[in-house]
Scaffold this active site. Structure first.
Site, mmCIF file in Angstrom:
data_model
loop_
_atom_site.group_PDB
_atom_site.id
_atom_site.type_symbol
_atom_site.label_atom_id
_atom_site.label_comp_id
_atom_site.label_asym_id
_atom_site.label_seq_id
_atom_site.Cartn_x
_atom_site.Cartn_y
_atom_site.Cartn_z
ATOM 1 C CG PHE A 71 22.516 17.155 42.940
ATOM 2 C CD1 PHE A 71 21.304 16.487 42.861
ATOM 3 C CD2 PHE A 71 22.929 17.618 44.177
ATOM 4 C CE1 PHE A 71 20.507 16.297 43.982
ATOM 5 C CE2 PHE A 71 22.145 17.438 45.316
ATOM 6 C CZ PHE A 71 20.934 16.770 45.215
ATOM 7 C CB SER A 72 28.765 16.233 39.380
ATOM 8 O OG SER A 72 29.572 16.260 38.231
ATOM 9 C CG ASN A 73 24.458 17.435 34.743
ATOM 10 O OD1 ASN A 73 23.608 16.694 35.220
ATOM 11 N ND2 ASN A 73 24.236 18.715 34.504
ATOM 12 C CG LEU A 75 31.540 13.554 39.466
ATOM 13 C CD1 LEU A 75 31.371 13.541 40.978
ATOM 14 C CD2 LEU A 75 32.922 13.026 39.081
#
Length: 330
Positions: A71-73, A75
């Site tokens: 869920f990386s902001n 990436l």
């Protein structure tokens, strides 16, 4: 495909600093402002743009590799800008989401990101020199950006954010996960120029307050300090009794100019108990902008609680940095 200059033209910079008037206990005794970095762009917003802006120059990299969770902001923002600029991007993601991709991963797939899923043991090696050398051999034309975009170049982007502020303040509050944002703020405050601020007060030392969004007393401080090699730690929360942590150093005590409060992680990274979810939901229904429970929600909750506890001097001027990342709440 856009040029870097055309892409920058689509951003709202400088981001606005807006007065904030919540009906919170103690809020009437201070002046609150929000640095709306979430308003920079619908996708490429917050500290993700700030931390990446100085890694992207007129001479763009041939390829980029970076790391993150499902869920990386970081990436998500990096995948978007690479797609827009035509830069091949490889995302190394912790865990196998191939059967059930998250909304973030679905976006990356749409943006033609090459995704490599790795197990947790491999992911833990993301900072090991031997593993990074393997990646350099695998991707010889790529630059490798650390998890969260936390690298020395990121500090200048955060300094740019602080330099945009044209209201006087005593404290700036920001969520802390990988450390670069708080380190950039600390560095920026050392040389903060009040020349553009009308009636600036002779505050001897403006202070930065980090709100830890994960369990990590000592660890989070070490992440910040790796970017501050010439600055001894001013105040470390693990040396303060738990009952005393809500007390903010008096703004006239100039030597203690940053600390991290560890009382608001709600059990760990991405832990969002019902009380935090309820707070964010009520906030989003009543305030002129939105927050999410992983980063900004914890920072705003912390300010609300500290105000109720009388942790700030009457008349204190407080800026809360909204670091964006709303997509992560999906």
């Amino acid at each position: 495909m856009l040029s870097l200059e055309d892409f920058k033209a689509s951003l709202t910079l400088p981001s606005p600093v807006e007065p904030f008037f919540p009906k919170w206990k103690g809020a009437e005794k201070v002046s609150l402002f929000v640095k709306r970095d979430d308003a920079i762009h619908p996708i490429m917003s917050g500290n993700k743009w700030r931390k990446l802006s100085n890694a992207l120059h007129t001479s763009l990299p041939k390829a980029i590799v970076s790391f993150g969770g499902g869920f990386s902001n970081h990436l998500h923002a990096l995948g978007f800008i690479c797609f827009k600029l035509g830069i091949p991007f490889t995302a190394i993601i912790r865990g196998d989401y191939s059967a059930t991709p998250s909304p973030m991963i679905k976006d990356l797939i749409q943006w033609q990101t090459h995704i490599e899923y790795v197990d947790r043991i491999t992911y833990k090696k993301r900072s090991d020199s031997a593993y990074l050398n393997e990646l350099k051999l695998q991707f010889p034309d790529a630059i490798i950006i650390p998890e969260g975009g936390s690298q020395a170049q990121a500090l200048q982007g955060i300094k740019d954010m602080v330099d945009e502020i044209e209201v006087d303040f005593d404290f700036i509050v920001a969520p802390v996960a990988s450390g670069a944002t708080l380190a950039g703020i600390v560095n920026a405050l050392k040389t903060f120029n009040t020349g553009s601020i009308k009636n600036a007060s002779p505050t001897p030392q403006r202070k930065a307050i980090g709100v830890g969004v994960l369990k990590g007393e000592g660890y989070l401080e070490s992440l910040v300090e790796q970017f501050l090699p010439d600055s001894p730690r001013r105040e470390v929360q693990q040396n303060i009794p738990a009952g005393e942590r809500s007390k903010i150093p008096d703004r006239n005590q100039g030597e203690q100019h940053w600390h991290i409060n560890h009382d608001y992680h709600f059990g760990g990274y991405a832990k969002t108990p019902i009380e935090l979810q309820t707070f964010c939901c009520e906030f989003n229904n009543t305030m002129p902008f939105k927050i999410e429970p992983v980063y900004s929600g914890k920072a705003f909750w912390a300010v609300k609680d500290l105000l109720a506890k009388g942790a700030f001097n009457d008349g204190a001027r407080i800026i809360i940095l909204h670091t964006g990342g709303l997509q992560g709440a999906r």
